[in-house]
Design a protein around this motif. Sequence first.
Motif, PDB file in Angstrom:
ATOM      1  N   GLN A 620       0.826  -1.206   0.000  1.00  0.00           N
ATOM      2  CA  GLN A 620       0.000   0.000   0.000  1.00  0.00           C
ATOM      3  C   GLN A 620       0.864   1.263   0.000  1.00  0.00           C
ATOM      4  OE1 GLN A 620      -2.509  -0.664   3.433  1.00  0.00           O
ATOM      5  NE2 GLN A 620      -4.246  -1.213   2.138  1.00  0.00           N
ATOM      6  N   ILE A 621       1.882   1.296   0.856  1.00  0.00           N
ATOM      7  CA  ILE A 621       2.726   2.482   0.949  1.00  0.00           C
ATOM      8  C   ILE A 621       3.488   2.721  -0.355  1.00  0.00           C
ATOM      9  CG2 ILE A 621       4.754   3.461   2.097  1.00  0.00           C
ATOM     10  CD1 ILE A 621       2.173   3.684   3.658  1.00  0.00           C
ATOM     11  N   GLU A 622       3.890   1.650  -1.016  1.00  0.00           N
ATOM     12  CA  GLU A 622       4.665   1.790  -2.254  1.00  0.00           C
ATOM     13  C   GLU A 622       3.829   2.376  -3.381  1.00  0.00           C
ATOM     14  OE1 GLU A 622       7.352  -0.954  -5.293  1.00  0.00           O
ATOM     15  OE2 GLU A 622       6.451  -1.836  -3.497  1.00  0.00           O
ATOM     16  N   TYR A 623       2.537   2.057  -3.432  1.00  0.00           N
ATOM     17  CA  TYR A 623       1.706   2.430  -4.578  1.00  0.00           C
ATOM     18  C   TYR A 623       0.692   3.531  -4.272  1.00  0.00           C
ATOM     19  CZ  TYR A 623       3.704  -1.520  -6.978  1.00  0.00           C
ATOM     20  OH  TYR A 623       4.586  -2.378  -7.567  1.00  0.00           O
ATOM     21  N   VAL A 624       0.848   4.220  -3.143  1.00  0.00           N
ATOM     22  CA  VAL A 624      -0.021   5.368  -2.883  1.00  0.00           C
ATOM     23  C   VAL A 624       0.823   6.636  -2.908  1.00  0.00           C
ATOM     24  CG1 VAL A 624      -1.643   4.022  -1.504  1.00  0.00           C
ATOM     25  CG2 VAL A 624       0.246   5.207  -0.371  1.00  0.00           C
ATOM     26  N   GLU A 628      -3.916  11.240   2.285  1.00  0.00           N
ATOM     27  CA  GLU A 628      -5.068  10.541   2.846  1.00  0.00           C
ATOM     28  C   GLU A 628      -4.885   9.018   2.789  1.00  0.00           C
ATOM     29  OE1 GLU A 628      -5.210  12.942   0.691  1.00  0.00           O
ATOM     30  OE2 GLU A 628      -6.170  14.583   1.797  1.00  0.00           O
ATOM     31  N   GLU A 629      -4.329   8.516   1.669  1.00  0.00           N
ATOM     32  CA  GLU A 629      -4.140   7.068   1.537  1.00  0.00           C
ATOM     33  C   GLU A 629      -3.037   6.564   2.469  1.00  0.00           C
ATOM     34  OE1 GLU A 629      -3.371   6.666  -2.596  1.00  0.00           O
ATOM     35  OE2 GLU A 629      -5.478   6.518  -3.150  1.00  0.00           O
ATOM     36  N   ILE A 630      -2.002   7.360   2.653  1.00  0.00           N
ATOM     37  CA  ILE A 630      -0.930   6.964   3.580  1.00  0.00           C
ATOM     38  C   ILE A 630      -1.465   6.914   5.010  1.00  0.00           C
ATOM     39  CG2 ILE A 630       1.276   7.684   4.564  1.00  0.00           C
ATOM     40  CD1 ILE A 630       1.987   8.850   1.834  1.00  0.00           C
TER      41      ILE A 630
END
Length: 762
Positions: A620-624, A628-630
């Motif tokens: 998730q962290i790599e592709y956001v 807000e997403e982080i």
Amino acid sequence: MINVKRFITNLGVTQIFLSLLLIMSVMAISTYSIYRSSISSIYDNVKENNKLATQSTIQFFDNTFQTVNNMITSIEQMPPYKYPVLENGNLDSLQAYTYVNNLKSLLLTTDYIEEIIVFYDEGDIAITTKGTLNFDLLFNKKYINETYSAAYWNKFLKSEHPLKVFPGTEYQVLYGENNTYHKEDIMFIVSGNRYKKSTKNVIVVLDVDKLMTSFGQSTFIPGSSLKVLDQNHNAIFSTDENLELVEVLNDIYFTQSQQKESEFSMKKENFEYTIYTSDYNDFVYINKVPFKFQNLNSVALGNRTIITISIASAILLSILLSIYLFRPVKVIMRMLGGENSKGNDFSKIQSAISRLLHENNNYKKQLNYMDVEMKRTTFLQILDDYSHTEEHELQLQKYYPDFFISNNFLLAQLTVRENKVLRGYSIPIEMITAKIQKSFEKEEIETQVFHYLHDQFVVIISLHQANSRDLTLKKMAHAINNMAEESLIGFQLWACVSKAYRTNIENCRNAYKDVENAYKYRNVNDTSKVMDADKINFVWNIYFPYENMEKISNYIIGGRIEESIAIVKETLQENIERNIHDHQIKYVAKSIFFYLFRNIGSLSQSINDLYEIENEFNKQIEYVDCYEEIEQAIVEVVKKLAKYSNRNVKVKLNPAFITQYIELHYMENMYLDHIAEVMETSPKYFSNYFKKTFGVNYIEHLNKVRLTHAREMLKETNLSIGEVGEKTGYMNASTFTTTFKKYYGISPSEFRKQVSAKGEEE
């Protein structure tokens, strides 16, 4: 017997024979029908076609004269308006040279214009597309005609006259390659001087043969002809030199009431004359057409003879062709694997050929796909710093003109992410590449687009001028906005662009390093669609308070989830306000995760569960890329880790939990009664359990943990001895010093001096 049977049953060859007979039969019936019907009806159709051809020719001539008229107007309005001479009276060669080049560019627009001549009233030098020449020499040496000599042209040009078209006349024309003369039909069109503002005279020279070729005389009925008269009824063009009725037709036509009509016809002897008047320039076109066929009997006899010979020849040809094709058809069927099959051989051959064509098309598609992939692979190999084989160099030579089509270029890394899709796309990557390429082309940006890795595309942007970089960045931003609103709806797009480089392979690698750094150092508050690698605002003020991380761990263990999440949000928000870089905010999020993971994850007994949590979070962290997403990703991790912590509340009396709790609370007043209460047991039971489990008593273990942290503080900070003791759980500096010396043999101050001295030696 077998061959005869095969020949008879060979439906394909039999079909050829019958088809030829059918064709000849249809031809015979059609020809006889033509003979029996009125030939005059056919003539009417032919004459109508001739009329259309004539009207098309008239339109061609109108367009031709309009083109020449426009060309003359352009030349008249072209500077210099007066004879270009210097102060000493000589011709200004620079202005003349410029004028010659302008005339050359006009001459290239049409095939039938041979030369353009400009002559000023006050000079004796003519300017042409070949250069400058004395006007008298031009018409006494270059274009020679007894009637239209240099004296004639001098007299005509000095007289007052409108735009005039001179009839096509035979000239002796000198060609400069070998100084030889050739006969050539030439038509001169001279500009008028009644209303002109400059003193220049323009003469356009038309090649009559090329003019006739352009309008296509072959479309007329054989025996017909066309003559063109100007607005003063002077003949200027004719396809038939023997057409001698012009004067008579003029007398008849121009005295009739129909003279105001655009079309008028009359019959005389065996011909019909149609007279057209142009709406553009009042030119008159006279079309002569035969209005009846003669010698019809000889024509009919010839037709019957042709029919008879055709039928006999068709029968003979059908027989010979059937025999001749028998063996080739047999060989073809063997090659296609159908030698022993029965039925229509030609139909089967057609099916086999269709199958081969289909396979060939598929093969072409595969080759095209392989070529595209080879082109992409060759370019991506340019971006790395490794050496490659000679085969790569050969491929690079092949595709280099496609990659770099100008002297300068930009390199862009374009990120394309689809909403609600963690990795990959819901449509083919080739389609996305094509849409990106088309959007850039729509903005007149010359690019080559290649998919690189995951959601990254590399774009080569050609710059014909190095100073056009800023304009290109604006066009890119407009193209990206259009893609997000039109062709790639539901996608997030942004780009990092390198600075402008001169075109070579090494600079291509340098440009890629530019965009890599730009992508990494993208500020979290930067909302622009196109980021300029030259304008990165570097910051290093990351906010990461370790004491807050310990609070988060304590809150999670204690079940205070909302307070833990509040600290996480506060930490992230502080970094957002500091406008740190994209990779830095991700580093902060990962640091929070691994700090919690180290302190709380050990409470879980399921290694697979922990692996799943860690793996999912890293993805998730790599592709956001948005805050807000982080924040959402780290909040979800806090909740998951809280579940694992709560899952072990009833089994607190275990080594992992005890070690974890001491590590998190060593700075507090951790007396035995307190820790026993936390572990929900009695002090005596806890003391015995601890001694049995860890091999040392509780107080000794607590001192070791505290002193380990104290040593780190003495090394890394400038805190006083008392402050270090206070932060590691000792009530006063004296107790801290005594305990430190007991375990390490030296006082805290002596330990710090040793560390400082060792650091200086190093």
